[in-house]
Write an enzyme that holds these catalytic residues in place. Structure first.
Site, PDB file in Angstrom:
ATOM      1  N   ASN A  39     -17.174  20.340  13.808  1.00  0.00           N
ATOM      2  CA  ASN A  39     -17.838  19.107  13.425  1.00  0.00           C
ATOM      3  C   ASN A  39     -16.831  17.961  13.366  1.00  0.00           C
ATOM      4  O   ASN A  39     -15.663  18.148  13.021  1.00  0.00           O
ATOM      5  CB  ASN A  39     -18.612  19.261  12.114  1.00  0.00           C
ATOM      6  CG  ASN A  39     -17.787  19.672  10.927  1.00  0.00           C
ATOM      7  OD1 ASN A  39     -16.936  20.555  11.021  1.00  0.00           O
ATOM      8  ND2 ASN A  39     -18.036  19.048   9.783  1.00  0.00           N
ATOM      9  N   CYS A  50     -22.050  17.692  15.333  1.00  0.00           N
ATOM     10  CA  CYS A  50     -22.032  19.042  14.781  1.00  0.00           C
ATOM     11  C   CYS A  50     -21.164  19.962  15.639  1.00  0.00           C
ATOM     12  O   CYS A  50     -20.971  19.726  16.826  1.00  0.00           O
ATOM     13  CB  CYS A  50     -23.444  19.604  14.726  1.00  0.00           C
ATOM     14  SG  CYS A  50     -24.558  18.707  13.628  1.00  0.00           S
ATOM     15  N   GLU A  52     -21.853  22.993  16.702  1.00  0.00           N
ATOM     16  CA  GLU A  52     -22.626  23.623  17.771  1.00  0.00           C
ATOM     17  C   GLU A  52     -22.778  22.676  18.963  1.00  0.00           C
ATOM     18  O   GLU A  52     -22.634  23.079  20.117  1.00  0.00           O
ATOM     19  CB  GLU A  52     -24.019  24.038  17.263  1.00  0.00           C
ATOM     20  CG  GLU A  52     -23.994  25.026  16.130  1.00  0.00           C
ATOM     21  CD  GLU A  52     -23.944  24.372  14.746  1.00  0.00           C
ATOM     22  OE1 GLU A  52     -24.353  25.044  13.781  1.00  0.00           O
ATOM     23  OE2 GLU A  52     -23.502  23.210  14.614  1.00  0.00           O
ATOM     24  N   CYS A  83     -28.294  22.949  12.017  1.00  0.00           N
ATOM     25  CA  CYS A  83     -29.289  21.942  11.644  1.00  0.00           C
ATOM     26  C   CYS A  83     -30.433  21.978  12.664  1.00  0.00           C
ATOM     27  O   CYS A  83     -30.330  22.626  13.717  1.00  0.00           O
ATOM     28  CB  CYS A  83     -28.654  20.560  11.586  1.00  0.00           C
ATOM     29  SG  CYS A  83     -28.218  19.871  13.207  1.00  0.00           S
ATOM     30  N   CYS A  86     -29.426  20.893  16.224  1.00  0.00           N
ATOM     31  CA  CYS A  86     -28.615  21.893  16.935  1.00  0.00           C
ATOM     32  C   CYS A  86     -29.440  23.108  17.320  1.00  0.00           C
ATOM     33  O   CYS A  86     -29.174  23.742  18.345  1.00  0.00           O
ATOM     34  CB  CYS A  86     -27.392  22.282  16.109  1.00  0.00           C
ATOM     35  SG  CYS A  86     -26.123  20.985  16.148  1.00  0.00           S
TER      36      CYS A  86
END
Length: 130
Positions: A39, A50, A52, A83, A86
Site C-alpha cells: 500500500n 492498495c 493488491e 477492500c 480490490c
C-alpha cells in the site's frame, strides 16, 4: 520463497505514514511469475493505492494477464480481507476458484477463493447488450 513470504517482505516497503497500517500482497500469474505490491498512502486519502492493486499493476506492466494465486498480509488481529475495490480488481484478473491467502504478521491465515470474497461479481457478461 513462498508467496506469503514475498507478501511479508514487500509489506515492509509500504508507505503508510498516516495510518501506520502496512499491507503487502504478492501474486503468482498463470505465466508462473511472481508480482508484488504494497500500500502507498497519500495525504489526500482517497488517492492512495492498495497492496493488491499494486501487485496487479506490476503483473500487467510485466506483460502477464491472469492471476493463479494471491497472498495478502497485514499486522492485524485477524487476517485482513481486500477492500471492495480490490475484490473487484482481483475478479477482473482471476477466475472465481483462485485461492487468496489472507494472513497476519502473527501467523494466522485464512484461505478463501475470489468467488467467496466477491459473490455476484460484476463481469463482462453483464455488458453483453452494449
Amino acid at each position: 520463497m513462498s508467496l506469503l513470504d514475498a507478501a511479508a517482505a514487500v509489506r515492509l516497503n509500504a508507505h503508510a505514514p498516516y495510518s501506520g497500517f502496512k499491507v503487502g500482497a504478492a501474486l503468482r500469474s498463470v505465466e508462473g511469475r511472481e508480482h508484488r505490491g504494497c500500500n502507498v498512502e497519500n495525504i489526500a486519502y482517497p488517492e492512495g493505492t492498495c497492496a493488491e492493486a499494486g501487485a496487479i499493476a506490476a503483473m500487467v506492466a510485466a506483460g502477464d494477464s491472469r492471476i493463479a494465486e494471491v497472498a495478502v498480509i497485514a499486522d492485524s488481529p485477524a487476517p485482513v480481507p481486500p477492500c471492495g475495490g480490490c475484490r473487484q480488481k482481483l475478479a477482473e484478473f482471476a477466475d472465481g476458484d483462485v485461492v487468496v491467502t489472507l494472513a497476519t504478521t502473527d501467523g494466522a491465515t485464512l484461505r478463501m477463493t475470489v468467488a467467496e470474497l466477491l459473490p455476484g461479481a460484476f463481469n463482462a457478461d453483464h455488458m453483453d447488450r452494449v
